[in-house]
Design a protein around this motif. Structure first.
Motif, mmCIF file in Angstrom:
data_model
loop_
_atom_site.group_PDB
_atom_site.id
_atom_site.type_symbol
_atom_site.label_atom_id
_atom_site.label_comp_id
_atom_site.label_asym_id
_atom_site.label_seq_id
_atom_site.Cartn_x
_atom_site.Cartn_y
_atom_site.Cartn_z
ATOM 1 N N GLU A 37 0.835 -1.204 0.000
ATOM 2 C CA GLU A 37 0.000 0.000 0.000
ATOM 3 C C GLU A 37 0.873 1.260 0.000
ATOM 4 O O GLU A 37 0.573 2.231 -0.702
ATOM 5 N N GLU A 38 1.943 1.212 0.760
ATOM 6 C CA GLU A 38 2.848 2.369 0.817
ATOM 7 C C GLU A 38 3.505 2.619 -0.538
ATOM 8 O O GLU A 38 3.653 3.777 -0.963
ATOM 9 N N GLU A 39 3.879 1.554 -1.232
ATOM 10 C CA GLU A 39 4.500 1.703 -2.552
ATOM 11 C C GLU A 39 3.502 2.236 -3.571
ATOM 12 O O GLU A 39 3.841 3.097 -4.406
ATOM 13 N N GLU A 40 2.266 1.758 -3.520
ATOM 14 C CA GLU A 40 1.238 2.271 -4.423
ATOM 15 C C GLU A 40 1.002 3.760 -4.171
ATOM 16 O O GLU A 40 0.856 4.544 -5.114
ATOM 17 N N ASN A 41 0.979 4.144 -2.899
ATOM 18 C CA ASN A 41 0.761 5.553 -2.555
ATOM 19 C C ASN A 41 1.924 6.426 -3.032
ATOM 20 O O ASN A 41 1.722 7.570 -3.449
ATOM 21 N N LYS A 44 1.491 7.102 -6.717
ATOM 22 C CA LYS A 44 0.402 8.064 -6.925
ATOM 23 C C LYS A 44 0.815 9.482 -6.542
ATOM 24 O O LYS A 44 0.304 10.461 -7.099
ATOM 25 N N ALA A 45 1.736 9.603 -5.584
ATOM 26 C CA ALA A 45 2.105 10.915 -5.044
ATOM 27 C C ALA A 45 3.264 11.575 -5.792
ATOM 28 O O ALA A 45 3.671 12.690 -5.425
ATOM 29 N N THR A 193 10.893 4.156 -0.862
ATOM 30 C CA THR A 193 9.638 3.463 -1.176
ATOM 31 C C THR A 193 9.336 3.537 -2.663
ATOM 32 O O THR A 193 8.917 2.550 -3.280
#
Length: 223
Positions: A37-41, A44-45, A193
């Motif tokens: 989830e942290e990598e996906e965020n 996206k960021a 990340t």
């Protein structure tokens, strides 16, 4: 009988290779390509992350290297011999121990003048002519180093536009933008990340292919 022996040996070799491949993928962290989830965020960021401006001279030292010609090198692979070439991460060849004074440390960057390519050095190295070393003034992990390599190589057009004698001062005065935390410090966690996520995306198809080969080989061996 010979054919049976050959078939058995082939199976043994295939089993060894499967084990080696599985071990390599696991040791390299490539056995799992699913994004957290942290990598996906982090992905996206990328376009919205807070950025701060930093002068390269506050982050790095740029220094001359003591150069060697190839006729001074010896047999061995303990050290890389880095030149101004853009090929093979700047590595012209490897060498054994030549002397202590000319060894450049790992965990820093080489800069090949003329080509102006920055390469992160993962092992100690000797330098050829026209090579600078870029030494961090801050602690940078090997994973975050990939992020900085991209930032540094973005400066190639600026450095290529000046004379070699002006490279050091030009480098120090270049300003770059880096991710920042809420308190205004460099966000190394975001960098690491993001790099982790990109590595997984890059090797996803490779791992899928490897998994299929491992599965097929295991099926053949088990028969």
């Amino acid at each position: 009988f010979i054919a049976e022996l050959e078939a058995e040996r082939v199976q043994e070799l295939e089993a060894e290779r499967v084990q080696e491949l599985e071990a390599y993928l696991k040791a390299s962290g490539f056995d799992n390509y699913e994004l957290s989830e942290e990598e996906e965020n982090a992905i996206k960021a990328v376009d919205t992350v807070k950025l701060g401006e930093y002068r390269l001279g506050t982050l790095f030292d740029i220094e001359n290297t003591l150069s060697y010609n190839t006729d001074k090198l010896v047999d061995g692979a303990e050290y890389d011999y880095v030149t101004r070439t853009s090929a093979n991460q700047g590595i012209s060849q490897t060498t054994g121990f030549v002397n202590e004074d000319n060894i450049n440390a790992s965990g820093i960057w080489s800069l090949g003048l003329l080509s102006m390519d920055f390469f992160y050095r993962c092992k100690p190295w000797y330098a050829g002519q026209f090579v600078r070393k870029i030494i961090p003034k801050i602690s940078i992990s090997e994973k975050a180093a990939h992020f900085f390599s991209t930032i540094l190589n973005r400066q190639k057009p600026i450095l290529s536009s000046v004379l070699v004698r002006n490279v050091d001062e030009t480098f120090r005065n270049i300003s770059v933008r880096l991710p920042q935390t809420a308190d205004g410090s460099i966000d190394f966690n975001f960098m690491e990340t993001l790099i982790s996520a990109i590595q997984k995306l890059v090797i996803k198809d490779v791992v899928k292919y490897a998994d299929s080969k491992i599965g097929a080989t295991k099926e053949v061996i088990s028969k």
